[in-house]
Design a protein around this motif. Structure first.
Motif, PDB file in Angstrom:
ATOM      1  N   VAL A  26      86.892  80.070  29.503  1.00 52.61           N
ATOM      2  CA  VAL A  26      85.889  79.899  27.863  1.00 52.61           C
ATOM      3  C   VAL A  26      86.532  81.205  27.597  1.00 52.61           C
ATOM      4  CG1 VAL A  26      83.391  81.157  27.682  1.00 52.61           C
ATOM      5  CG2 VAL A  26      83.748  79.717  29.584  1.00 52.61           C
ATOM      6  N   GLU A  27      87.039  81.209  26.673  1.00 59.23           N
ATOM      7  CA  GLU A  27      88.010  82.283  25.743  1.00 59.23           C
ATOM      8  C   GLU A  27      86.694  82.876  25.181  1.00 59.23           C
ATOM      9  OE1 GLU A  27      91.249  81.677  23.992  1.00 59.23           O
ATOM     10  OE2 GLU A  27      91.415  83.892  22.669  1.00 59.23           O
ATOM     11  N   ILE A  28      86.347  83.818  25.019  1.00 59.73           N
ATOM     12  CA  ILE A  28      84.955  84.625  24.073  1.00 59.73           C
ATOM     13  C   ILE A  28      86.372  85.157  22.679  1.00 59.73           C
ATOM     14  CG2 ILE A  28      83.593  86.530  23.052  1.00 59.73           C
ATOM     15  CD1 ILE A  28      83.095  86.890  26.540  1.00 59.73           C
ATOM     16  N   VAL A  40      89.489  73.157  31.780  1.00 56.74           N
ATOM     17  CA  VAL A  40      89.433  72.846  30.250  1.00 56.74           C
ATOM     18  C   VAL A  40      89.590  74.351  29.742  1.00 56.74           C
ATOM     19  CG1 VAL A  40      89.498  70.365  29.593  1.00 56.74           C
ATOM     20  CG2 VAL A  40      87.639  72.425  30.226  1.00 56.74           C
ATOM     21  N   GLU A  41      90.560  75.026  28.739  1.00 50.23           N
ATOM     22  CA  GLU A  41      89.643  75.244  27.791  1.00 50.23           C
ATOM     23  C   GLU A  41      89.570  75.417  26.490  1.00 50.23           C
ATOM     24  OE1 GLU A  41      91.519  79.176  25.073  1.00 50.23           O
ATOM     25  OE2 GLU A  41      91.660  76.982  24.949  1.00 50.23           O
ATOM     26  N   PHE A  42      88.157  76.729  25.892  1.00 48.09           N
ATOM     27  CA  PHE A  42      87.837  76.253  24.994  1.00 48.09           C
ATOM     28  C   PHE A  42      87.936  77.976  24.737  1.00 48.09           C
ATOM     29  CE2 PHE A  42      84.380  74.843  28.059  1.00 48.09           C
ATOM     30  CZ  PHE A  42      83.169  76.232  27.699  1.00 48.09           C
ATOM     31  N   ASP A  43      87.637  77.337  23.388  1.00 48.82           N
ATOM     32  CA  ASP A  43      87.100  79.338  21.990  1.00 48.82           C
ATOM     33  C   ASP A  43      85.579  78.848  22.283  1.00 48.82           C
ATOM     34  OD1 ASP A  43      90.096  79.893  21.375  1.00 48.82           O
ATOM     35  OD2 ASP A  43      90.114  78.738  21.164  1.00 48.82           O
ATOM     36  N   VAL A  44      85.151  80.218  21.849  1.00 48.96           N
ATOM     37  CA  VAL A  44      83.906  80.625  21.565  1.00 48.96           C
ATOM     38  C   VAL A  44      83.247  81.248  20.765  1.00 48.96           C
ATOM     39  CG1 VAL A  44      80.699  80.856  22.225  1.00 48.96           C
ATOM     40  CG2 VAL A  44      82.984  79.654  23.976  1.00 48.96           C
ATOM     41  N   GLY A  95      93.269  72.183  30.378  1.00 50.69           N
ATOM     42  CA  GLY A  95      93.580  71.572  28.953  1.00 50.69           C
ATOM     43  C   GLY A  95      92.769  72.654  27.941  1.00 50.69           C
ATOM     44  N   HIS A  96      93.950  72.646  26.885  1.00 54.40           N
ATOM     45  CA  HIS A  96      93.979  73.763  25.578  1.00 54.40           C
ATOM     46  C   HIS A  96      93.044  73.135  25.119  1.00 54.40           C
ATOM     47  CE1 HIS A  96      95.832  76.727  22.582  1.00 54.40           C
ATOM     48  NE2 HIS A  96      95.114  77.401  23.571  1.00 54.40           N
ATOM     49  N   ARG A  97      92.354  73.871  24.761  1.00 54.73           N
ATOM     50  CA  ARG A  97      91.632  73.541  23.808  1.00 54.73           C
ATOM     51  C   ARG A  97      91.031  72.152  23.714  1.00 54.73           C
ATOM     52  NH1 ARG A  97      94.231  75.736  17.814  1.00 54.73           N
ATOM     53  NH2 ARG A  97      94.834  77.502  19.202  1.00 54.73           N
TER      54      ARG A  97
HETATM   55 MG    MG Z   1      91.954  79.977  22.942  1.00 59.95          MG
END
Ligand code: MG
Ligand code: G3P
Length: 235
Positions: free
Chosen positions: A112-114, A37-41, A10-12
């Motif tokens: 975890v996308e930095i 899931v993917e998310f941005d940090v 799952g994107h974001r």
């Molecule tokens: Mg991202």
């Protein structure tokens, strides 16, 4: 440990269904059957890692200015749900720790996308690494850390070596293979639009998994998976 991937991520959170990078998004992703899931940090001014995509506030909340110039306490007062739909009003920007706790409780694995604000790559990656080491030492096979910023992956490799790394890019530019090897990545995460069957084969031959974003057309997803893509990241 090896990465325990699923075909769909799952994107974001699940960005088509719920406000992106929110805890409700994670809950709805889990309810929809996602196991990843993917998310941005991104770092706040007081160096609290927060879940947020844009460098500027305002698109996904009622804030203004740059996220990296405001303290976490102020960021946590913003409404991060009403922009998406009235039912989501009152949703907050979660901290990375909140996001980890929520994903852990829901049994969700994490990409975890930095996502550092300009000029903050190293510090953002250091804080992400410290947080993972502290909160997730038992989840190393269920987390992959990715970034478009090479510096961030270098820091992740040095400071949180137990966690898998993914080489995030738009397309496979010259030197991608050497860079992904040097960074000790297990996966390559290209945009699906310019991706070709030959590129997927080259990634596999080089020994990496392919996670591609952001794939919202089921037919395209089926084609990519037939080519050998390991996972599609979807809204
Ligand atoms: Mg991202
Ligand atoms: O990590 C995959 C994808 O999220 C990268 O692009 O801009 O949506 O963070 P973006």
């Amino acid at each position: 440990m090896s990465l325990r991937l699923s075909r769909v991520i799952g994107h974001r959170g699940v960005a088509a269904t719920a406000p992106e990078n929110t805890l409700t998004g994670f809950r709805l992703a889990a309810e929809a059957g996602f196991s990843w899931v993917e998310f941005d940090v991104m770092l706040s001014a007081d160096e609290v890692p927060m879940l947020h995509h844009d460098e500027k506030l305002g698109r996904t909340n009622d804030g203004r200015g740059r996220l990296c110039e405001q303290d976490a306490e102020a960021l946590k007062r913003l409404d991060a749900g009403a922009w998406f739909a009235p039912d989501f009003a009152g949703e907050r920007i979660p901290s990375f720790a909140d996001g980890i706790a929520c994903c852990r409780a829901l049994g969700l694995a994490m990409n975890v996308e930095i996502k550092p604000a300009k000029g903050h790559a190293i510090r953002t990656a250091e804080v992400v690494a410290e947080t993972l080491n502290t909160l997730c030492p038992d989840l190393t096979d269920l987390i992959v850390v990715s970034s478009f910023e090479r510096e961030c992956l270098e820091v992740a490799k040095e400071k949180a070596p137990d966690f898998h790394r993914g080489y995030l890019c738009e397309s496979l530019a010259d030197g991608w293979r050497q860079a992904a090897e040097d960074l000790g990545c297990v996966s390559v995460h290209p945009n699906h639009r310019p991706l070709t069957e030959a590129a997927v084969a080259a990634i596999r031959e080089a020994g990496f998994k392919t996670l591609t974003y952001t794939v919202n057309d089921p037919l395209r997803a089926a084609t990519l998976i037939a080519w050998g893509v390991d996972a599609v990241i979807t809204d």
